[in-house]
Design an enzyme around this catalytic site. Structure first.
Site, PDB file in Angstrom:
ATOM      1  N   LYS A 145      43.743  40.167  23.784  1.00 21.21           N
ATOM      2  CA  LYS A 145      44.095  41.452  24.375  1.00 21.21           C
ATOM      3  C   LYS A 145      45.545  41.452  24.853  1.00 21.21           C
ATOM      4  O   LYS A 145      46.269  42.443  24.704  1.00 21.21           O
ATOM      5  CB  LYS A 145      43.142  41.789  25.525  1.00 21.21           C
ATOM      6  CG  LYS A 145      41.752  42.183  25.053  1.00 21.21           C
ATOM      7  CD  LYS A 145      41.807  43.428  24.188  1.00 21.21           C
ATOM      8  CE  LYS A 145      40.456  43.919  23.752  1.00 21.21           C
ATOM      9  NZ  LYS A 145      40.533  45.143  22.916  1.00 21.21           N
ATOM     10  N   TYR A 185      39.407  35.637  23.854  1.00 22.09           N
ATOM     11  CA  TYR A 185      39.297  37.098  23.921  1.00 22.09           C
ATOM     12  C   TYR A 185      40.393  37.682  24.800  1.00 22.09           C
ATOM     13  O   TYR A 185      41.090  38.632  24.408  1.00 22.09           O
ATOM     14  CB  TYR A 185      37.926  37.498  24.452  1.00 22.09           C
ATOM     15  CG  TYR A 185      37.841  38.947  24.852  1.00 22.09           C
ATOM     16  CD1 TYR A 185      37.781  39.947  23.882  1.00 22.09           C
ATOM     17  CD2 TYR A 185      37.856  39.323  26.195  1.00 22.09           C
ATOM     18  CE1 TYR A 185      37.730  41.285  24.244  1.00 22.09           C
ATOM     19  CE2 TYR A 185      37.802  40.659  26.558  1.00 22.09           C
ATOM     20  CZ  TYR A 185      37.750  41.633  25.583  1.00 22.09           C
ATOM     21  OH  TYR A 185      37.705  42.962  25.941  1.00 22.09           O
ATOM     22  N   VAL A 214      24.378  46.971  33.194  1.00 25.66           N
ATOM     23  CA  VAL A 214      23.725  48.189  33.675  1.00 25.66           C
ATOM     24  C   VAL A 214      22.679  48.651  32.662  1.00 25.66           C
ATOM     25  O   VAL A 214      21.550  49.000  33.011  1.00 25.66           O
ATOM     26  CB  VAL A 214      24.746  49.301  33.943  1.00 25.66           C
ATOM     27  CG1 VAL A 214      24.044  50.594  34.380  1.00 25.66           C
ATOM     28  CG2 VAL A 214      25.747  48.874  35.018  1.00 25.66           C
ATOM     29  N   PHE A 260      30.131  52.676  21.965  1.00 25.97           N
ATOM     30  CA  PHE A 260      29.754  53.274  23.243  1.00 25.97           C
ATOM     31  C   PHE A 260      30.903  54.091  23.861  1.00 25.97           C
ATOM     32  O   PHE A 260      30.781  55.289  24.105  1.00 25.97           O
ATOM     33  CB  PHE A 260      29.280  52.119  24.130  1.00 25.97           C
ATOM     34  CG  PHE A 260      29.452  52.269  25.598  1.00 25.97           C
ATOM     35  CD1 PHE A 260      28.948  53.363  26.277  1.00 25.97           C
ATOM     36  CD2 PHE A 260      30.077  51.265  26.318  1.00 25.97           C
ATOM     37  CE1 PHE A 260      29.085  53.476  27.651  1.00 25.97           C
ATOM     38  CE2 PHE A 260      30.208  51.363  27.687  1.00 25.97           C
ATOM     39  CZ  PHE A 260      29.723  52.472  28.353  1.00 25.97           C
ATOM     40  N   LYS A 273      16.776  39.614  35.376  1.00 27.52           N
ATOM     41  CA  LYS A 273      17.307  38.325  35.793  1.00 27.52           C
ATOM     42  C   LYS A 273      18.683  38.512  36.413  1.00 27.52           C
ATOM     43  O   LYS A 273      19.533  39.218  35.865  1.00 27.52           O
ATOM     44  CB  LYS A 273      17.394  37.399  34.571  1.00 27.52           C
ATOM     45  CG  LYS A 273      17.753  35.960  34.864  1.00 27.52           C
ATOM     46  CD  LYS A 273      17.791  35.153  33.571  1.00 27.52           C
ATOM     47  CE  LYS A 273      16.416  35.071  32.905  1.00 27.52           C
ATOM     48  NZ  LYS A 273      16.443  34.193  31.708  1.00 27.52           N
ATOM     49  N   GLY A 292      29.147  49.377  16.329  1.00 24.19           N
ATOM     50  CA  GLY A 292      28.990  50.814  16.499  1.00 24.19           C
ATOM     51  C   GLY A 292      27.759  51.327  15.774  1.00 24.19           C
ATOM     52  O   GLY A 292      27.237  50.677  14.853  1.00 24.19           O
TER      53      GLY A 292
END
Length: 310
Positions: free
Chosen positions: A150, A146, A190, A11, A204, A36
């Site tokens: 990073k 996670y 979104v 994205f 929801k 991807g």
């Protein structure tokens, strides 16, 4: 400039590829296509200036590819991005996000790459800060594998910078949204709202709808990567967000309005571990990169809904 983009069929990555092409650059994309999608690169590949190599960034073959391509800049966006997956399988997360990043760094070093741009996570590495929006001066406090991965990526790249002189900049991203976002991913609320409302399906909201996030439009994020790809910001982390908190309930209203649908979500029990509030202070990016977000949430939601409308 010849650029290499890991995760470039995703994205954010494919939107970055489009921008690099518009700016006149040649691009090689590395993506294993687990998340991807090749169709995200259809227009880019049609230009003849993009090459897609289907490859895991942790693969030893990456060294051969970079030695052949010799990119000036590497944009490292490939990652395992699901916090829940990292908790359930931390070794998988380490392989993709830590081993993969170190492999990218070593391959880049050997190939003489000038700079690596790293996609970090502003929404997770600071934990639950006392004040919002959070700045880069707040101590890191990762609360998931996670987030820890990073942080490790930033540390490793800075270590390579000190040892070998290969430059790097880290962009700690807020909640990125926009066209091409995966509505099936953890962070794609979104896109989830847009697709379901356009299809007339139920939506929801968890808890009381008061959880907030900092939503930053994908084209603004891409502009930040481009701004950081020059000589500015060496070895630094920059928060890339709007500094504005939008609640889940407010977001649903915005998406419903753009979709022309009823603003009537179901309310489900709060999810264990959900962060209550999140927002990033982007002052450092404004001062250090000359970057600021240009697309507000209403306009960005409208563009995203239009994309899913087709």
């Amino acid at each position: 400039m010849r650029a290499l983009v890991t995760g470039g069929a995703g994205f954010i990555g494919s939107t970055l590829v489009d921008r690099l092409l518009r700016d006149g650059h040649e691009v090689v994309v590395v993506d294993d296509l687990r998340r991807g999608r090749r169709e995200n690169l259809a227009a880019a590949e049609a230009t003849g200036r993009v090459r897609l190599v289907e490859l895991d960034v942790a693969s030893p073959q990456l060294h051969e590819l970079l030695a052949e391509v010799k990119p000036e800049t590497v944009f490292h966006l490939a990652a395992q991005i699901d916090v829940r997956v990292s908790v359930a399988d931390p070794l998988l997360d380490v392989h993709q996000n830590v081993v993969g990043t170190v492999n990218v760094a070593e391959a880049a070093r050997k190939a003489g790459v000038r700079k690596v741009l790293f996609a970090s996570s502003g929404g997770s590495i600071y934990g639950t800060p006392d004040e919002l929006p959070v700045s880069e001066d707040v101590p890191i406090n990762p609360k998931s594998p996670y987030a820890a991965s990073k942080v490790a990526g930033e540390v490793y790249l800075n270590t390579f910078r000190q040892l070998y002189g290969m430059d790097c900049t880290h962009l700690a991203l807020a909640n990125v949204y926009g066209p091409r976002q995966d509505p099936h991913g953890e962070a794609g609320v979104v896109a989830i709202f847009a697709q379901r409302l356009l299809n007339g399906e139920a939506t929801k909201v968890f808890g009381d709808g008061g959880n907030t996030r900092d939503y930053v439009f994908v084209e603004d994020v891409v502009a930040a990567f481009v701004a950081a790809s020059g000589d500015k910001g060496g070895g630094r982390r920059f928060n890339i967000g709007t500094g504005v908190q939008v609640s889940d309930r407010e977001l649903h209203t915005l998406v419903a309005k753009a979709a022309g649908a009823a603003d009537d979500p179901e309310f489900a029990p709060a999810r264990l571990g959900d962060v209550r509030a999140s927002a990033l202070d982007n002052t450092a990016a404004q001062q250090g990169l000359g970057w600021r977000p240009e697309v507000d949430i209403a306009e960005g939601v409208r563009r995203t809904v239009d994309y899913f409308r087709g």
